[in-house]
Design a protein around this motif. Structure first.
Motif, PDB file in Angstrom:
ATOM      1  N   LYS A 635       0.813  -1.212   0.000  1.00  0.00           N
ATOM      2  CA  LYS A 635       0.000   0.000   0.000  1.00  0.00           C
ATOM      3  C   LYS A 635       0.848   1.265   0.000  1.00  0.00           C
ATOM      4  CE  LYS A 635      -3.602   2.454   2.637  1.00  0.00           C
ATOM      5  NZ  LYS A 635      -4.572   2.358   3.744  1.00  0.00           N
ATOM      6  N   TYR A 636       1.847   1.316   0.879  1.00  0.00           N
ATOM      7  CA  TYR A 636       2.572   2.572   1.077  1.00  0.00           C
ATOM      8  C   TYR A 636       3.829   2.699   0.207  1.00  0.00           C
ATOM      9  CZ  TYR A 636      -0.533   3.343   5.018  1.00  0.00           C
ATOM     10  OH  TYR A 636      -1.642   3.544   5.793  1.00  0.00           O
ATOM     11  N   ASP A 637       4.524   1.591  -0.029  1.00  0.00           N
ATOM     12  CA  ASP A 637       5.762   1.666  -0.813  1.00  0.00           C
ATOM     13  C   ASP A 637       5.523   1.432  -2.294  1.00  0.00           C
ATOM     14  OD1 ASP A 637       6.989   2.084   1.592  1.00  0.00           O
ATOM     15  OD2 ASP A 637       7.730   0.028   1.804  1.00  0.00           O
ATOM     16  N   VAL A 638       4.701   0.438  -2.619  1.00  0.00           N
ATOM     17  CA  VAL A 638       4.471   0.107  -4.033  1.00  0.00           C
ATOM     18  C   VAL A 638       3.446   1.039  -4.658  1.00  0.00           C
ATOM     19  CG1 VAL A 638       3.643  -1.657  -5.628  1.00  0.00           C
ATOM     20  CG2 VAL A 638       5.118  -2.302  -3.718  1.00  0.00           C
ATOM     21  N   ASN A 639       2.298   1.203  -3.995  1.00  0.00           N
ATOM     22  CA  ASN A 639       1.228   2.015  -4.578  1.00  0.00           C
ATOM     23  C   ASN A 639       1.290   3.489  -4.183  1.00  0.00           C
ATOM     24  OD1 ASN A 639      -0.003  -0.146  -5.989  1.00  0.00           O
ATOM     25  ND2 ASN A 639      -0.952  -0.853  -4.095  1.00  0.00           N
ATOM     26  N   GLY A 640       2.248   3.857  -3.352  1.00  0.00           N
ATOM     27  CA  GLY A 640       2.537   5.262  -3.112  1.00  0.00           C
ATOM     28  C   GLY A 640       1.594   6.011  -2.188  1.00  0.00           C
ATOM     29  N   PHE A 641       0.843   5.305  -1.336  1.00  0.00           N
ATOM     30  CA  PHE A 641      -0.008   6.010  -0.372  1.00  0.00           C
ATOM     31  C   PHE A 641       0.875   6.727   0.652  1.00  0.00           C
ATOM     32  CE2 PHE A 641      -3.213   3.429  -2.203  1.00  0.00           C
ATOM     33  CZ  PHE A 641      -4.441   3.998  -1.887  1.00  0.00           C
ATOM     34  N   GLU A 642       0.417   7.880   1.088  1.00  0.00           N
ATOM     35  CA  GLU A 642       1.165   8.629   2.092  1.00  0.00           C
ATOM     36  C   GLU A 642       0.682   8.258   3.494  1.00  0.00           C
ATOM     37  OE1 GLU A 642       0.991  12.777   1.299  1.00  0.00           O
ATOM     38  OE2 GLU A 642       2.014  12.623  -0.639  1.00  0.00           O
TER      39      GLU A 642
END
Length: 740
Positions: A635-642
């Motif tokens: 979620k946070y590293d691959v898809n770029g969620f902050e």
């Protein structure tokens, strides 16, 4: 350099191709007779034909048999025959910039631009007659007899008879009405008095039943079953003998009605722009299970994976890259179930014949501008590795035998997909590899959706009963006890069943312990590897000895902990907090490495004591945390969620149970996986990167301790609001005494 050498260099040297070279090229460049015919059909398409008629006569007799190919395309004048058809490898289909030239009438991009389609005639027979006429030009006749090849040494000396006719002999209205079986009412102005006719005799091969069937299948699969070309182009195959051999060959419209699943996906650039998935149970069972249609708009699981991502390279896939342009891709297909018990529910008259027909049409084929690119989707070309996926994940994976699918490409926008010279697929450049990765991404989503519906279908047909092997044995014992047989025999049979039941339990326990050890050892290796790297780095940087000693001690504790896990520990009445305290040490380094904040809320909660095995519970906790870490990274590293990656751990209890509550603020469980989340070999990680055993083994470990794994709604437990969007897993322990 001598004077003599200098004089020799002034002499003109040139290639002198042997006469037999052209025939050899036809045999070697064209894979088989079916592809030879297809190449001639492609030439007809390039020439703006609206039909191509193929006729086989006396085809089981090489000497007297013949093959004819007739099209109503633009035809050729004598200059084109001389400078293009008789000049292999010519660039007549390219413009001044060496780009594919559009056809004059329908603006078609050529699909035979390599200039080798004419070799197909040499693959099929020795004696060739070509009759062609271009509108406004004289009819041209060409005669070639390859049986004379041995009498001629060089190609330039090989006799080819080319003649212009003052008046057309073949392309007349009367002749074409006769050949095409057109009645008198057919309008004369719709009969095109131009095109190309090829007559081939003295066949190279005696055509048998298998070859004819294969040719029919090849011709019928030339055009996509899912998409019609934007111009009319019809291909007819006619047998003058054994016409019954073609019975049932083109029955695709009837076959596809037996598919239980269908998908249609559009890809552009680096994302899925449209996704449609249908579950289509037979009408006879729709009272037990409902139809389903999922899209990006109504399914959060699909929407969360709309970006194309390659798990192996950890990079996004882009089909619009400047050096690897593929253009927009449409990927659609039908998926069948071949279990006889399921097929009986459909309206299939003859199941063996259905399976046999389907076997010749399954696979993932590729089409450009609606016409086939060979030999993708042929039985021997599993280019997307479907059978390998099935082997690695037999419960969920799709195999070629279950799928009839097509990849639709636009020729103008897929300029970086180059067809090989031998016409057997694309050059394996970046564009091709990116296309495969994107299609595999889609296949994983389709497999996951299908598996849920397949499992629900099986449950509905089994009336919702899910029998374990132990239950089957117990039912068998009850059945034997009810039978009126010799008491001694009955007792002996039941004794064997009892032994089988105990042996099965022993095997299950052994496998559970082995699987748990395997999962734990994977984490051990990871933890030890990271700690050793850190120790080495500290030593290299000459940090203070206290810090070095501290890390060595932590490394030693981790190893000690996993030695205890590997050794099975007994059920024992003890505090749940003991297991959670050990978990803190187990995941400390991974927590730092993945930048995850872990909230240990259980430290302020009541001390709950239940019976459990420390080794089994440690394995379960590590598995659940490992899953959380993976999906938080996605979620946070691959898809770029902050945001900050977080895990919440707590304990709760009621009168009957003690609970370990683990929540995270990752993507959460999608709605399609809840019925299958603990099934063996089911993984919802991208591209099936997980084995799909972790949660199944964890659940079996909890069952062993009279516990369970729950996946409740966040409202059922005291969970901070920031975790309501993520995954929630609860271990439930029975407070009652487990030991007998």
């Amino acid at each position: 350099m001598t004077k003599e050498t200098s004089e020799n260099q002034k002499e003109k040297f040139e290639f002198k191709p042997r006469a037999r070279l052209l025939a050899q090229l036809g045999d070697q460049l064209i894979k088989n007779e079916h592809i030879a015919v297809v190449e001639l059909i492609k030439n007809a398409y390039d020439a703006d034909a609206t039909f191509c008629k193929i006729e086989l006569d006396n085809f089981m007799d090489r000497e007297n048999g013949s093959i004819t190919i007739l099209d109503n395309g633009n035809g050729m004048d004598i200059d084109i025959v001389k400078n293009a058809w008789l000049e292999p490898g010519s660039d007549s289909k390219l413009d001044e910039d060496k780009k594919p030239k559009l056809s004059p009438v329908y603006q078609r991009l050529p699909i035979g631009e390599k200039g080798i389609g004419r070799f197909g005639v040499h693959k099929l027979g020795d004696k060739i007659t070509l009759i062609t006429k271009k509108q406004g030009f004289k009819e041209v006749h060409v005669e070639i007899d390859w049986s004379d090849i041995e009498d001629v040494k060089y190609l330039k000396d090989f006799p080819i008879k080319v003649e212009e006719k003052e008046e057309p002999l073949f392309f007349t209205e009367e002749n074409l009405r006769d050949i095409l079986n057109l009645d008198e009412e057919f309008p004369s102005d719709q009969i095109k008095l131009h095109g190309t006719f090829i007559f081939i005799k003295t066949l190279k091969t005696r055509w048998d039943h298998t070859m004819v069937k294969e040719l029919a299948r090849t011709v019928s699969s030339l055009q996509s079953p899912f998409q019609k070309t934007n111009q009319e182009f019809k291909v007819d195959l006619i047998l003058n003998q054994n016409k019954e051999w073609l019975d049932g060959v083109q029955a695709w419209d009837d076959i596809r009605k037996q598919a239980l699943f269908k998908f249609k996906v559009k890809i552009k650039g680096s994302e899925i722009t449209s996704f449609n998935y249908w579950f289509m149970p037979y009408e006879s069972i729709q009272h037990k299970i409902n139809k389903k249609h999922l899209t990006l708009e109504n399914n959060s699981y699909l929407n969360s994976y709309r970006n194309l991502y390659d798990e192996e390279s950890k990079q996004y896939i882009n089909l619009s890259e400047s050096s690897a342009k593929v253009g927009e891709v449409t990927f659609e297909g039908y998926i069948f179930e071949l279990e006889t018990s399921v097929l009986r529910l459909g309206s299939i008259e003859h199941i063996p014949a259905f399976k046999k027909y389907l076997k010749t049409h399954t696979g993932v084929k590729v089409f450009r501008d609606g016409l086939r690119v060979y030999d993708y989707g042929e039985p021997e070309n599993d280019w997307l590795g479907l059978d390998n996926r099935r082997f690695n994940n037999p419960t969920k994976g799709l195999s070629n035998s279950l799928v009839v699918a097509a990849v639709q490409l636009d020729r103008a926008n897929s300029s970086d997909l180059f067809e090989k010279t031998n016409r057997e697929g694309f050059v394996e450049n970046d564009a091709y590899l990116n296309l495969k990765k994107a299609l595999n991404h889609v296949l994983t989503l389709v497999e996951n959706l299908r598996y849920v519906d397949k499992l629900n279908l099986k449950r509905s047909l089994d009336s919702g009963k899910k029998q374990t092997p132990n239950q089957v044995i117990l039912e068998a014992i009850d059945y034997v006890e009810e039978q009126e047989i010799d008491v001694k025999v009955k007792k002996e049979i039941i004794t064997y069943f009892d032994k089988l039941d105990k042996d099965l339990e022993s095997v299950k326990e052994t496998l559970l312990n082995a699987a748990g050890i395997g999962l734990s050892l994977a984490v051990v290796v990871h933890e030890v590897e990271k700690r050793v790297r850190l120790v080495n780095r500290i030593a290299e940087q000459q940090h203070v000895s206290d810090e070095l000693l501290d890390n060595v001690q932590k490394l030693s504790k981790i190893v000690d902990r996993y030695v205890k896990i590997i050794k099975a520990s007994p059920l024992k009445l003890q505090s749940i907090n003991f297991a959670l305290d050990e978990l803190k040490l187990d995941i400390e380094f991974r927590q730092d490495e993945h930048r995850i904040e872990v909230i240990y809320n259980y430290e302020d909660a009541a001390d709950i004591k239940v019976e459990y095995s420390r080794s089994l519970v440690s394995m379960v906790l590590i598995n659940i945390i490992d899953n959380s870490i993976y999906w938080l990274d996605q979620k946070y590293d691959v898809n770029g969620f902050e945001g900050v990656k977080k895990i919440f751990i707590n304990v709760e209890e009621d009168d009957k149970y003690g609970y370990v509550v683990i929540a995270d603020n990752g993507p959460g469980f999608n709605e399609i996986c809840m019925d299958t989340i603990t099934e063996p070999f089911v993984s919802y990680k991208p591209r099936n990167s997980g084995m799909g055993l972790g949660l199944h083994i964890a659940q079996e470990a909890m069952f062993k301790q009279k516990g369970d794994i729950l996946f409740p709604d966040y409202t059922e437990f005291d969970i901070p609001e920031e975790f309501h969007c993520g995954a929630l897993v609860v271990l439930r322990f029975n407070k009652e005494k487990v030991l007998n």
